[in-house]
Design a protein around this motif. Structure first.
Motif, short mmCIF file in Angstrom:
data_model
loop_
_atom_site.label_atom_id
_atom_site.label_comp_id
_atom_site.label_asym_id
_atom_site.label_seq_id
_atom_site.Cartn_x
_atom_site.Cartn_y
_atom_site.Cartn_z
N ASN A 33 0.90 -1.27 0.05
CA ASN A 33 0.05 -0.14 -0.19
C ASN A 33 0.71 1.15 -0.07
OD1 ASN A 33 -1.82 2.02 0.23
ND2 ASN A 33 -3.00 1.03 1.95
N LEU A 34 1.08 2.06 -1.18
CA LEU A 34 1.43 3.39 -1.27
C LEU A 34 0.61 4.44 -1.21
CD1 LEU A 34 4.56 2.12 -3.55
CD2 LEU A 34 4.31 2.05 -1.23
N LEU A 328 6.00 10.75 -4.86
CA LEU A 328 6.60 10.69 -5.97
C LEU A 328 5.38 10.59 -6.94
CD1 LEU A 328 9.02 7.92 -5.10
CD2 LEU A 328 9.69 9.91 -6.70
N PHE A 329 5.42 11.43 -8.06
CA PHE A 329 4.58 11.52 -8.76
C PHE A 329 5.07 11.03 -10.21
CE2 PHE A 329 0.92 14.04 -11.07
CZ PHE A 329 -0.16 13.60 -10.26
N VAL A 357 -1.83 2.61 -5.44
CA VAL A 357 -1.27 3.99 -5.36
C VAL A 357 -2.56 4.75 -5.74
CG1 VAL A 357 1.15 3.27 -6.41
CG2 VAL A 357 -0.83 3.59 -7.93
N VAL A 358 -2.29 6.15 -5.54
CA VAL A 358 -3.57 6.83 -5.91
C VAL A 358 -3.39 7.39 -7.40
CG1 VAL A 358 -4.85 8.76 -5.07
CG2 VAL A 358 -3.49 7.42 -3.53
N SER A 359 -4.55 7.31 -8.00
CA SER A 359 -4.71 7.62 -9.21
C SER A 359 -4.54 9.11 -9.30
CB SER A 359 -6.08 7.44 -10.18
OG SER A 359 -6.29 8.15 -11.00
N ARG A 370 0.07 8.93 -7.78
CA ARG A 370 0.82 9.32 -6.74
C ARG A 370 1.19 8.02 -5.89
NH1 ARG A 370 -1.79 12.33 -1.79
NH2 ARG A 370 -1.88 10.07 -1.10
N ILE A 371 2.59 8.21 -5.75
CA ILE A 371 3.27 7.33 -4.86
C ILE A 371 3.59 7.79 -3.51
CG2 ILE A 371 5.20 5.41 -4.71
CD1 ILE A 371 5.28 5.36 -7.70
N SER A 372 3.27 7.14 -2.29
CA SER A 372 3.61 7.99 -1.13
C SER A 372 4.81 6.86 -0.59
CB SER A 372 2.51 7.66 -0.18
OG SER A 372 2.99 7.94 1.24
#
Ligand SMILES: Cc1ncc(COP(=O)(O)O)c(C=O)c1O
Length: 399
Positions: A33-34, A328-329, A357-359, A370-372
């Protein structure tokens, strides 16, 4: 039945993906989970102890709407340290309003300044709540589109072209969620020069990631660079990100005399002063030695570098080195299938390689993710390797 004000509000993208993650987890799947929009660190011990002491002392009564005196004083002091260019006209505790997270500070400023039809300029990719807040205030969002080639930072020329007689506010966020972009002093100065020529425009500078910069001294507060804009700038900050206290809901705004009384009146009739225990925690956190936060900053930097090294192994992933925050985008346009956007891609990542990751769709960047890196190294590295492998397989998948 619902008011027009809320009828068109969107559910948060992070909530959507997290609902899917939870469903898969309940089916027994391991998920990398990022998606985290919050630090994975604990709050400072000083802050925890302060809450325990506050409970023991029965600090359970209402507090003044804009916050307790000691906290407002510390926040004014912190802001003055970050904005020494305002030394001849520094901020007073009375200019500070403590809010339930940075979110409330932003929302209240928008509600106090935006009338129906007023335009708010928001550079994209943006934090997804900004346009929704503008919508709730019946304002109109004007997006300035930025991309990978400009490191997701708007240019002064783009800003100048976007300003009209109806523009009431510009929202600027550095370091940025979701891109990690950080405007240099020179870049902020050039933006300030454009704004000088448009005295009807307010600036909301969202500085919630202020302490998370990857090159020491690269970040500066907007007003430090543009002190002449003091009377129309709202500085928003808080302890959610750099203090690792998201759930304690501590944010604030520092604003000129023309705005502060309206912010206090609005808060007085909505949420009142924030939780008394959180204010005790905030006082302790603001007094804590800065080395505490330095450890976290170095951890984020280390993780950023690890993840970058892996992500650069795919030519299909375009990644800009973030200069701050913990995201990181990545632009995955070259890995998308026909008619697929980042929503569909993110869903596929979750289902096929168990990476969350989040779209970028709701951030105003439909080909990005978006990667956290607010997570442990093992999860981060495994997830990034899976993503790289998945993208490198794209040609095969598309065939
Ligand atoms: C850019 C940005 N501004 C403001 C906020 C709000 O922070 P808080 O949790 O303090 O309300 C967030 C939280 O995700 C954010 O990313």
């Amino acid at each position: 039945m619902l008011s027009t004000r809320v009828k068109f509000l969107k559910e948060s993208a992070t909530l959507k993906i997290n609902a899917m993650v939870n469903r898969l987890k309940s089916e027994g799947k391991d998920i990398y989970n990022l998606t985290a929009g919050e630090p994975d660190f604990a709050p400072p011990e000083e802050a925890k102890q302060a809450v325990i002491n506050a409970v023991a002392k029965n600090l359970s009564k209402y507090t003044p709407t804009p916050g307790i005196a000691e906290l407002r004083e510390l926040i004014a002091k912190k802001t003055n340290v970050q904005q020494p260019a305002l030394a001849s006209h520094p901020w007073k505790p009375a200019d500070v309003v403590v809010t339930n997270g940075g979110k409330q500070a932003i929302f209240d400023a928008i509600l106090c300044l935006i009338d129906r039809g007023d335009e708010v300029i928001i550079p994209a990719p943006y934090w997804l709540s900004y346009p929704e807040m503008v919508k709730a205030a019946e304002g109109v969002t004007k997006v300035i589109q930025t991309d990978f080639s400009q490191h997701y930072k708007m240019t002064p020329k783009q800003l100048n072209a976007a300003i009209t007689s109806k523009t009431k506010m510009l929202i600027i966020n550095s370091p940025s969620n979701p891109t990690g972009a950080l405007y240099s002093r020179e870049e902020q100065k050039a933006i300030g020069e454009v704004l000088e020529a448009h005295p009807h425009v307010w600036i909301l500078s969202d500085e919630i990631y202020d302490r998370i910069e990857f090159k020491v001294g690269s970040w500066s507060s907007f007003l430090q660079v543009n002190p002449s804009l003091r009377e129309r700038t709202i500085t928003v900050n808080g302890l959610s990100k750099s203090g690792a206290m998201t759930g304690w809901r501590i944010g604030w705004s520092v604003t000129p005399d023309s705005l502060t009384p309206a912010l206090i009146a609005l808060q007085g009739h909505s949420t009142s002063g924030i939780c008394s225990l959180s204010q005790a925690a905030a006082v302790a956190a603001l007094k804590a030695p800065s080395e505490l936060f330095e450890t976290q900053r170095l951890q984020y930097l280390h993780r950023r570098n690890l993840a970058l090294e892996v992500l650069r192994k795919s030519a299909k992933i375009k990644v800009v080195e973030p200069e701050g925050a913990f995201y990181l985008f990545v632009d995955v346009q070259d890995a998308l299938e026909e008619n697929q956007n980042a929503d569909g891609f993110a869903e596929k990542l979750l289902q096929e390689i168990q990476v969350a990751v989040v779209s970028g769709v709701d951030f105003g960047a439909p080909t990005c993710l978006r990667i956290s890196f607010a997570t442990d190294e093992k999860t981060l590295l495994e997830a990034c390797s899976r993503l790289v492998e998945f993208c490198n397989r794209t040609t095969e998948r598309l065939r």
